[in-house]
Design a protein around this motif. Structure first.
Motif, PDB file in Angstrom:
ATOM      1  N   GLU A 172       0.848  -1.179   0.000  1.00  0.00           N
ATOM      2  CA  GLU A 172       0.000   0.000   0.000  1.00  0.00           C
ATOM      3  C   GLU A 172       0.887   1.232   0.000  1.00  0.00           C
ATOM      4  O   GLU A 172       1.554   1.515   0.991  1.00  0.00           O
ATOM      5  CB  GLU A 172      -0.915  -0.008   1.229  1.00  0.00           C
ATOM      6  N   SER A 192      -0.797  -5.463   4.254  1.00  0.00           N
ATOM      7  CA  SER A 192      -2.044  -5.983   3.674  1.00  0.00           C
ATOM      8  C   SER A 192      -1.738  -7.324   3.016  1.00  0.00           C
ATOM      9  O   SER A 192      -0.655  -7.498   2.470  1.00  0.00           O
ATOM     10  CB  SER A 192      -2.546  -4.994   2.621  1.00  0.00           C
ATOM     11  N   GLN A 194      -2.718  -8.150   0.336  1.00  0.00           N
ATOM     12  CA  GLN A 194      -3.004  -7.847  -1.070  1.00  0.00           C
ATOM     13  C   GLN A 194      -2.305  -8.749  -2.094  1.00  0.00           C
ATOM     14  O   GLN A 194      -2.944  -9.415  -2.886  1.00  0.00           O
ATOM     15  CB  GLN A 194      -2.632  -6.383  -1.341  1.00  0.00           C
ATOM     16  N   LYS A 197      -3.174 -12.572  -1.723  1.00  0.00           N
ATOM     17  CA  LYS A 197      -4.538 -12.998  -2.082  1.00  0.00           C
ATOM     18  C   LYS A 197      -4.702 -12.965  -3.594  1.00  0.00           C
ATOM     19  O   LYS A 197      -5.407 -13.794  -4.165  1.00  0.00           O
ATOM     20  CB  LYS A 197      -5.615 -12.221  -1.321  1.00  0.00           C
ATOM     21  N   ARG A 216       0.782  -1.000  10.050  1.00  0.00           N
ATOM     22  CA  ARG A 216       1.014   0.251   9.313  1.00  0.00           C
ATOM     23  C   ARG A 216       1.697   1.260  10.213  1.00  0.00           C
ATOM     24  O   ARG A 216       1.184   1.566  11.292  1.00  0.00           O
ATOM     25  CB  ARG A 216      -0.306   0.783   8.791  1.00  0.00           C
ATOM     26  N   GLU A 218       1.740   4.258  10.646  1.00  0.00           N
ATOM     27  CA  GLU A 218       1.099   5.574  10.572  1.00  0.00           C
ATOM     28  C   GLU A 218       1.733   6.454  11.642  1.00  0.00           C
ATOM     29  O   GLU A 218       1.692   6.110  12.807  1.00  0.00           O
ATOM     30  CB  GLU A 218      -0.406   5.461  10.872  1.00  0.00           C
ATOM     31  N   LEU A 226      -4.837   2.643  13.885  1.00  0.00           N
ATOM     32  CA  LEU A 226      -4.046   1.788  14.765  1.00  0.00           C
ATOM     33  C   LEU A 226      -2.771   1.459  14.016  1.00  0.00           C
ATOM     34  O   LEU A 226      -2.738   1.541  12.787  1.00  0.00           O
ATOM     35  CB  LEU A 226      -4.796   0.483  15.041  1.00  0.00           C
ATOM     36  N   TYR A 341      -2.435  -1.668  -8.338  1.00  0.00           N
ATOM     37  CA  TYR A 341      -3.138  -2.876  -8.774  1.00  0.00           C
ATOM     38  C   TYR A 341      -4.586  -2.631  -9.207  1.00  0.00           C
ATOM     39  O   TYR A 341      -5.268  -3.549  -9.649  1.00  0.00           O
ATOM     40  CB  TYR A 341      -3.075  -3.959  -7.682  1.00  0.00           C
ATOM     41  N   GLU A 363     -13.940   6.093   6.416  1.00  0.00           N
ATOM     42  CA  GLU A 363     -13.799   5.020   5.427  1.00  0.00           C
ATOM     43  C   GLU A 363     -13.733   3.673   6.146  1.00  0.00           C
ATOM     44  O   GLU A 363     -13.028   3.536   7.134  1.00  0.00           O
ATOM     45  CB  GLU A 363     -12.500   5.273   4.658  1.00  0.00           C
ATOM     46  N   LEU A 364     -14.472   2.705   5.616  1.00  0.00           N
ATOM     47  CA  LEU A 364     -14.463   1.372   6.231  1.00  0.00           C
ATOM     48  C   LEU A 364     -13.681   0.364   5.410  1.00  0.00           C
ATOM     49  O   LEU A 364     -13.112  -0.588   5.947  1.00  0.00           O
ATOM     50  CB  LEU A 364     -15.892   0.840   6.388  1.00  0.00           C
ATOM     51  N   SER A 365     -13.709   0.525   4.091  1.00  0.00           N
ATOM     52  CA  SER A 365     -13.122  -0.506   3.232  1.00  0.00           C
ATOM     53  C   SER A 365     -12.704   0.105   1.901  1.00  0.00           C
ATOM     54  O   SER A 365     -13.310   1.068   1.438  1.00  0.00           O
ATOM     55  CB  SER A 365     -14.162  -1.600   2.997  1.00  0.00           C
ATOM     56  N   SER A 366     -11.650  -0.467   1.308  1.00  0.00           N
ATOM     57  CA  SER A 366     -11.260  -0.108  -0.058  1.00  0.00           C
ATOM     58  C   SER A 366     -11.210  -1.380  -0.876  1.00  0.00           C
ATOM     59  O   SER A 366     -10.848  -2.439  -0.355  1.00  0.00           O
ATOM     60  CB  SER A 366      -9.861   0.486  -0.117  1.00  0.00           C
ATOM     61  N   ARG A 370      -8.961  -5.785 -10.122  1.00  0.00           N
ATOM     62  CA  ARG A 370      -7.507  -5.689 -10.211  1.00  0.00           C
ATOM     63  C   ARG A 370      -7.050  -5.790 -11.661  1.00  0.00           C
ATOM     64  O   ARG A 370      -7.742  -6.383 -12.496  1.00  0.00           O
ATOM     65  CB  ARG A 370      -6.840  -6.827  -9.420  1.00  0.00           C
ATOM     66  N   TRP A 408     -11.540  -6.756  -1.861  1.00  0.00           N
ATOM     67  CA  TRP A 408     -11.522  -5.596  -0.956  1.00  0.00           C
ATOM     68  C   TRP A 408     -10.923  -5.982   0.394  1.00  0.00           C
ATOM     69  O   TRP A 408     -10.753  -7.169   0.702  1.00  0.00           O
ATOM     70  CB  TRP A 408     -12.921  -5.014  -0.754  1.00  0.00           C
ATOM     71  N   GLY A 409     -10.594  -4.946   1.158  1.00  0.00           N
ATOM     72  CA  GLY A 409     -10.134  -5.138   2.531  1.00  0.00           C
ATOM     73  C   GLY A 409     -10.922  -4.195   3.422  1.00  0.00           C
ATOM     74  O   GLY A 409     -11.167  -3.042   3.051  1.00  0.00           O
ATOM     75  N   GLY A 411     -11.279  -2.832   7.524  1.00  0.00           N
ATOM     76  CA  GLY A 411     -10.725  -2.819   8.872  1.00  0.00           C
ATOM     77  C   GLY A 411     -11.782  -3.291   9.861  1.00  0.00           C
ATOM     78  O   GLY A 411     -12.836  -2.672   9.993  1.00  0.00           O
TER      79      GLY A 411
HETATM   80  P1  AMO Z   1      -6.655   0.178   2.611  1.00  0.00           P
HETATM   81  O1  AMO Z   1      -5.270   0.646   2.759  1.00  0.00           O
HETATM   82  O2  AMO Z   1      -7.686   1.214   2.278  1.00  0.00           O
HETATM   83  O3  AMO Z   1      -6.771  -0.933   1.470  1.00  0.00           O
HETATM   84  O4  AMO Z   1      -7.099  -0.577   3.913  1.00  0.00           O
HETATM   85  C1  AMO Z   1      -8.345  -1.227   3.979  1.00  0.00           C
HETATM   86  C2  AMO Z   1      -9.061  -0.895   5.256  1.00  0.00           C
HETATM   87  O5  AMO Z   1      -8.281  -1.280   6.372  1.00  0.00           O
HETATM   88  C3  AMO Z   1      -8.536  -0.408   7.452  1.00  0.00           C
HETATM   89  N1  AMO Z   1      -7.298   0.227   7.899  1.00  0.00           N
HETATM   90  C4  AMO Z   1      -7.032   0.605   9.150  1.00  0.00           C
HETATM   91  N2  AMO Z   1      -7.744   0.527  10.276  1.00  0.00           N
HETATM   92  C5  AMO Z   1      -7.191   1.005  11.393  1.00  0.00           C
HETATM   93  N3  AMO Z   1      -5.966   1.571  11.460  1.00  0.00           N
HETATM   94  C6  AMO Z   1      -5.211   1.671  10.357  1.00  0.00           C
HETATM   95  N4  AMO Z   1      -3.996   2.221  10.427  1.00  0.00           N
HETATM   96  C7  AMO Z   1      -5.737   1.182   9.126  1.00  0.00           C
HETATM   97  N5  AMO Z   1      -5.278   1.127   7.864  1.00  0.00           N
HETATM   98  C8  AMO Z   1      -6.232   0.537   7.149  1.00  0.00           C
HETATM   99  C9  AMO Z   1      -9.514   0.642   6.962  1.00  0.00           C
HETATM  100  C10 AMO Z   1      -9.328   0.597   5.482  1.00  0.00           C
HETATM  101  O6  AMO Z   1     -10.471   1.016   4.784  1.00  0.00           O
HETATM  102  N6  AMO Z   1      -5.155  -3.811  -0.106  1.00  0.00           N
HETATM  103  C11 AMO Z   1      -6.236  -2.835   0.076  1.00  0.00           C
HETATM  104  C12 AMO Z   1      -7.577  -3.525   0.150  1.00  0.00           C
HETATM  105  C13 AMO Z   1      -7.988  -4.163  -1.155  1.00  0.00           C
HETATM  106  O7  AMO Z   1      -7.994  -3.460  -2.179  1.00  0.00           O
HETATM  107  O8  AMO Z   1      -8.324  -5.359  -1.149  1.00  0.00           O
HETATM  108  C14 AMO Z   1      -5.972  -2.057   1.359  1.00  0.00           C
HETATM  109  O9  AMO Z   1      -5.208  -2.425   2.200  1.00  0.00           O
HETATM  110  O10 AMO Z   1     -10.819   0.219   7.335  1.00  0.00           O
END
Ligand code: AMO
Ligand code: ATP
Length: 440
Positions: A172, A192, A194, A197, A216, A218, A226, A341, A363-366, A370, A408-409, A411
């Motif tokens: 990522e 991830s 990613q 999978k 991560r 962050e 987190l 991707y 945001e909950l999911s991305s 691909r 998708w992924g 959190g």
């Molecule tokens: P992305 O980076 O948007 O996408 O992460 C997907 C989801 O994971 C959660 N998330 C987190 N939750 C808490 N703390 C964090 N630091 C944190 N980082 C991410 C969020 C986020 O929406 N590989 C792609 C997914 C895919 O395309 O399949 C990915 O990692 O809810």
């Protein structure tokens, strides 16, 4: 036996009046009224009142009960007396009280809920914090939600996978990696699943899911990030982004339904009335999102900008006001601001077949369809300034028959946090890892 029943299981359908049982747990409270003494025993499932009447009971037992120290661990054997006036409709008349371990005092924090502790204090003494019904309720719901997620995947033909958390490359672009030492080489904690999978799609697994940790680095300290989170990941072959969005919204609705059905006591403890999100979720395009924001904010959003926190709130409130729903998708993001991707649209390659699933508050999911074409993938890796050499193990899987696929992924903590309306993401993790916190 140290325990025959949980406090909550002592009901006329399970236990006879006058039946001898053994409860075990913690001394929640001792109320000594002179002629009568009440010991409130607390276990995972609730509380029970142990009643000792001085005139009717052995003096030693009575005195021992009065001397019990709060939060010590005890096992109490006695007879059940159903009594409407007692807290859970019964009391236990003890024959024997065994102290299994004595608690020191004062306690590191209050467990009665009379004093509101700061989150930091609670996390420092998590073992005590977990003795509060409100804290446990969150984790019982999290458990049930994950159970429902697994059920949903198994019912729908997914294979559960486990991919490595120690890896050689980033996936990522947006967030930093934690470097670690792997024998004499540099390695990283995975951000991830990613790449793995996707490789499994070339392996012919077709539909996979994984629930596991992501790491991560962050830098910032927010209430929704987190450094170690739990990701719910999905990848599906012979599917596009719309197919996997449907899986995601149906999964979310199923989990809400199951939590409502199975977690009423915990929801009541938290004072939450949960509503199942209505499917299908609204889909806004990235371009529509810009229009919504720019019509409502001085701070203009330009094409190619990522959605900032204030933008997320503006759009979330707009969706909530117009539909009464908290969940929605943002689709068709600019290719440049999504990971390498994500598949660009054939007829307008500046847009990608990608999406975010949003809650009103975050945001909950991305996810995305691909790129499955090796040459295109390689050129996208390069144009994002990454070195394709580091991705050889991944690219190889595309050269020998990679089906079209999407995924998708999500959190887990953000999903639970938005479901329960918790203030801070740390409330949904037993032992959160953040910028400052490395123990417990
Ligand atoms: P992305 O980076 O948007 O996408 O992460 C997907 C989801 O994971 C959660 N998330 C987190 N939750 C808490 N703390 C964090 N630091 C944190 N980082 C991410 C969020 C986020 O929406 N590989 C792609 C997914 C895919 O395309 O399949 C990915 O990692 O809810
Ligand atoms: P992404 O999926 O975009 O990689 P993410 O999954 O970490 O990011 P968030 O961190 O919720 O999702 O990001 C949502 C938006 O909020 C992003 O546009 C990001 O730039 C922005 N953002 C992230 N962290 C902060 C912060 N601490 N303060 C303000 N905005 C932030």
């Amino acid at each position: 036996k140290l325990r025959t029943h949980y406090t909550a299981d002592v009901k006329p359908e399970n236990v006879d009046n006058g039946q001898k049982i053994t409860l075990a747990g913690w001394v929640h409270e001792v109320r000594d009224l002179g002629g009568i003494c009440f010991v409130v025993l607390r276990d995972r499932e609730g509380k029970a009142q142990v009643t000792l009447v001085k005139k009717k009971i052995d003096k030693e037992l009575f005195d021992a009960a009065r001397r019990l120290i709060r939060e010590s661990v005890i096992s109490v054997t006695g007879t059940v007396k159903f009594e409407e006036k007692a807290p859970n409709g019964y009391e236990l008349l003890p024959e024997e009280i065994t102290v299994l371990n004595v608690a020191n005092s004062p306690l590191p924090m209050d467990t009665t809920g009379k004093v509101e502790a700061e989150l930091d204090t609670r996390l420092d003494s998590r073992f005590i914090d977990l003795r509060r019904a409100e804290t446990t309720a969150v984790f019982k719901i999290r458990h049930q939600a994950l159970q429902a997620i697994r059920e949903y995947f198994v019912e729908n033909g997914f294979i559960e996978t486990a991919t490595p958390k120690v890896v050689a490359t980033a996936t990522e672009g947006g967030t930093a990696l934690f470097p670690i030492t792997y024998f004499d080489r540099e390695a990283f904690l995975n951000q991830s699943p990613q790449l793995f999978k996707q490789i499994l799609m070339s392996g012919g697994f077709d539909r996979v899911f994984e629930i596991g940790p992501i790491f991560r680095a962050e830098e910032h300290d927010t209430r929704r990030h987190l450094n170690e989170a739990t990701s719910i990941d999905v990848e599906v072959s012979f599917a596009d982004h719309f197919d996997v969005m449907e899986i995601l919204e149906n999964l979310a609705a199923y989990v809400y339904t199951q939590v409502i059905e199975k977690c009423q006591p915990s929801l009541e403890t938290l004072g939450i009335e949960l509503k199942v999100p209505k499917t299908p979720f609204l889909k806004l395009t990235y371009d529509e999102v810009i229009e919504i924001i720019n019509a409502r904010s001085e701070e203009k959003m330009h094409w190619g900008d990522d959605l900032g926190t204030s933008g997320e709130h503006i759009v979330g409130n707009y969706v909530y006001e117009t539909t009464g729903e908290s969940h929605y998708f943002i689709i068709d993001w600019p290719t440049e601001i999504k990971p390498f991707y994500a598949m660009p649209y054939e007829d307008r390659p500046e847009f990608s077949k990608s999406f975010d699933m949003m809650h009103r508050t975050m945001e909950l999911s991305s996810g995305a369809q691909r790129i499955h074409i090796p040459d295109l993938l390689k050129s996208r890796i390069e144009s994002q300034g990454l070195n394709p050499e580091g991705f050889e193990f991944y690219l190889k899987a595309f050269e020998y028959g990679m089906p079209p696929h999407a995924g998708w992924g999500m959190g887990c903590e953000r999903f639970i946090m938005t479901m329960l309306g918790t203030e801070n993401i740390r409330d949904t993790v037993l032992f959160p890892r953040d910028r400052r916190r490395l123990s417990p």
